[in-house]
Design an enzyme around this catalytic site. Structure first.
Site, PDB file in Angstrom:
ATOM      1  N   HIS A  72       0.994  -1.235   0.154  1.00  0.00           N
ATOM      2  CA  HIS A  72      -0.094   0.021  -0.151  1.00  0.00           C
ATOM      3  C   HIS A  72       0.957   1.250   0.221  1.00  0.00           C
ATOM      4  CE1 HIS A  72      -3.230  -2.710   1.115  1.00  0.00           C
ATOM      5  NE2 HIS A  72      -4.016  -1.689   0.771  1.00  0.00           N
TER       6      HIS A  72
ATOM      7  N   LYS B   4      -0.900   4.903   4.634  1.00  0.00           N
ATOM      8  CA  LYS B   4      -1.738   3.913   5.229  1.00  0.00           C
ATOM      9  C   LYS B   4      -1.322   3.873   6.802  1.00  0.00           C
ATOM     10  CE  LYS B   4      -4.019  -0.329   4.711  1.00  0.00           C
ATOM     11  NZ  LYS B   4      -5.273   0.092   4.805  1.00  0.00           N
TER      12      LYS B   4
HETATM   13  P1  NAP Z   1      -6.862  10.135   2.939  1.00  0.00           P
HETATM   14  O1  NAP Z   1      -6.980  10.440   1.603  1.00  0.00           O
HETATM   15  O2  NAP Z   1      -6.003  10.292   4.026  1.00  0.00           O
HETATM   16  O3  NAP Z   1      -8.399  10.406   3.415  1.00  0.00           O
HETATM   17  C1  NAP Z   1      -8.754  10.539   5.068  1.00  0.00           C
HETATM   18  C2  NAP Z   1      -9.600  11.759   5.145  1.00  0.00           C
HETATM   19  O4  NAP Z   1      -9.894  11.597   6.597  1.00  0.00           O
HETATM   20  C3  NAP Z   1      -8.821  13.114   5.106  1.00  0.00           C
HETATM   21  O5  NAP Z   1      -9.712  13.768   4.264  1.00  0.00           O
HETATM   22  C4  NAP Z   1      -8.580  13.443   6.415  1.00  0.00           C
HETATM   23  O6  NAP Z   1      -8.595  14.898   6.573  1.00  0.00           O
HETATM   24  C5  NAP Z   1      -9.764  12.842   6.940  1.00  0.00           C
HETATM   25  N1  NAP Z   1      -9.994  12.893   8.472  1.00  0.00           N
HETATM   26  C6  NAP Z   1      -8.723  12.668   9.372  1.00  0.00           C
HETATM   27  N2  NAP Z   1      -9.038  12.784  10.465  1.00  0.00           N
HETATM   28  C7  NAP Z   1     -10.485  13.060  10.557  1.00  0.00           C
HETATM   29  C8  NAP Z   1     -11.368  13.649  11.638  1.00  0.00           C
HETATM   30  N3  NAP Z   1     -10.822  13.281  12.931  1.00  0.00           N
HETATM   31  N4  NAP Z   1     -12.460  13.783  11.370  1.00  0.00           N
HETATM   32  C9  NAP Z   1     -12.938  13.616  10.243  1.00  0.00           C
HETATM   33  N5  NAP Z   1     -12.219  13.440   8.942  1.00  0.00           N
HETATM   34  C10 NAP Z   1     -10.967  13.166   9.276  1.00  0.00           C
HETATM   35  O7  NAP Z   1      -7.413   8.304   2.951  1.00  0.00           O
HETATM   36  P2  NAP Z   1      -8.187   7.551   1.961  1.00  0.00           P
HETATM   37  O8  NAP Z   1      -7.016   6.608   1.106  1.00  0.00           O
HETATM   38  O9  NAP Z   1      -9.292   8.380   1.332  1.00  0.00           O
HETATM   39  O10 NAP Z   1      -8.538   6.325   2.872  1.00  0.00           O
HETATM   40  C11 NAP Z   1      -9.627   6.695   3.736  1.00  0.00           C
HETATM   41  C12 NAP Z   1      -9.717   5.278   4.624  1.00  0.00           C
HETATM   42  O11 NAP Z   1     -10.615   4.346   3.747  1.00  0.00           O
HETATM   43  C13 NAP Z   1      -8.730   4.663   5.233  1.00  0.00           C
HETATM   44  O12 NAP Z   1      -9.111   4.107   6.501  1.00  0.00           O
HETATM   45  C14 NAP Z   1      -8.358   3.544   4.089  1.00  0.00           C
HETATM   46  O13 NAP Z   1      -7.531   2.566   4.811  1.00  0.00           O
HETATM   47  C15 NAP Z   1      -9.724   3.114   3.884  1.00  0.00           C
HETATM   48  N6  NAP Z   1      -9.557   2.414   2.592  1.00  0.00           N
HETATM   49  C16 NAP Z   1     -10.810   1.539   2.366  1.00  0.00           C
HETATM   50  C17 NAP Z   1     -10.767   0.909   1.177  1.00  0.00           C
HETATM   51  C18 NAP Z   1     -11.866   0.019   1.146  1.00  0.00           C
HETATM   52  O14 NAP Z   1     -12.258  -0.717  -0.216  1.00  0.00           O
HETATM   53  N7  NAP Z   1     -12.703  -0.535   2.353  1.00  0.00           N
HETATM   54  C19 NAP Z   1     -10.003   1.187   0.059  1.00  0.00           C
HETATM   55  C20 NAP Z   1      -9.105   2.394   0.274  1.00  0.00           C
HETATM   56  C21 NAP Z   1      -8.873   2.943   1.412  1.00  0.00           C
HETATM   57  P3  NAP Z   1      -6.917  15.482   6.559  1.00  0.00           P
HETATM   58  O15 NAP Z   1      -6.585  15.608   5.225  1.00  0.00           O
HETATM   59  O16 NAP Z   1      -7.266  16.922   7.027  1.00  0.00           O
HETATM   60  O17 NAP Z   1      -6.188  14.806   7.386  1.00  0.00           O
END
Ligand code: NAP
Length: 263
Positions: free
Chosen positions: A153, A157
């Protein structure tokens, strides 16, 4: 028409989920939960679509004020769990993509779902190809008890091993006869060289910029190896599974864990 709240709209998954909701006539985005931009609209944020949708920093305030059916949760584990629990307490059905919830947290959400008679879907991987990879691995493990899981990844992550690797290992355990792999006298020159030990099999986590979400499950037996491999090249790969989950979550009154139990 399903009324949707998205948590994490500026994130890579959240911004893709906004496009998903916009592209389906049976879904409408009614609010977003972000840790910035309280009181603004999506249209006020340069990188987000020009939509008249309110942003809340406080999830409880959002759930109390907004009439919604579904929360699509795509943030970080600690906050995501709080959002998921609070949504269910407000009668809003969570579809959770956020990874890294503990077994205890999932048990607690299951209890809450049955008490409140409300649906919730949690999937560590919403890509349909990844679900097939897990299922094929479970089939193969019946014949090949020696298996290593290598998941790769991007380096932002937070959890390791990935939720997908953990779920794959759990599914393999169901069909594999227990075996402690490797040489009985093997020694690691550097700790962790052989990866994490799950029920005698090994899980390795690679974190590098440039990667999205990739996994190989490698089986070995005398004279042959079998590799089952899946690559998510971009986050669009997860959206079809999220759409399926938003349809299904309206019909259930329990927690479903894993997209394979939705398909
Ligand atoms: P990302 O780009 O880092 O996005 C995470 C978002 O959450 C950012 O906008 C971040 O804001 C926000 N955030 C952080 N702390 C927060 C809080 N306290 N309250 C509200 N929002 C908050 O990550 P991503 O790639 O989109 O992934 C998001 C999640 O999905 C992760 O847990 C990842 O492991 C998961 N995921 C799941 C799948 C699936 O198929 N299930 C696939 C890919 C990813 P800031 O930018 O201000 O930090």
């Amino acid at each position: 028409m399903k009324k949707i709240i998205i948590a994490g709209p500026r994130g890579k998954m959240g911004s893709e989920a906004i496009k998903l909701v916009q592209s389906h006539e049976d879904m409408r985005l009614v609010a977003c939960i972000d840790r910035k931009n309280n009181g603004k609209k999506l249209a006020d944020i340069a990188e987000l679509p020009n939509l008249d949708v309110p942003i809340y920093e406080d999830a409880l305030e959002c759930f109390s004020e907004i009439d919604a059916d579904i929360l699509i949760e795509l943030t970080i584990p600690e906050q995501g769990y709080k959002h998921t629990k609070a949504a269910m307490e407000h009668g809003i059905r969570p579809v959770v993509g956020t990874t890294g919830f503990t077994e205890e947290q999932i048990d607690e959400l299951s209890w809450l779902a049955s008490e409140r008679k409300i649906g919730c879907i949690i999937a560590p991987n919403f890509a349909i190809g990844a679900v097939l990879m897990m299922k094929f691995s479970q089939m193969a493990a019946q014949y090949f008890p020696d298996v290593d899981i290598i998941e790769k990844h991007h380096d932002n992550k937070l959890d390791a091993p990935s939720g997908t690797a953990v779920k794959t290992a759990e599914m393999i355990k169901e069909s594999r006869e227990y075996k402690k792999q490797g040489h009985a006298d093997e020694k690691e020159t550097y700790p962790g060289a052989r990866g994490a030990d799950y029920d005698g099999m090994r899980i390795h986590s690679v974190r590098l910029p440039g990667l999205v979400a990739h996994q190989e499950v490698i089986f070995g037996s005398p004279g042959q190896t079998l590799t089952i491999k899946h690559d998510s090249i971009n986050r669009a790969s997860f959206m079809e599974g999220i759409k399926l989950a938003t349809d299904k979550v309206m019909e259930i009154q329990e927690v479903i864990y894993g997209l394979e139990n939705v398909l």
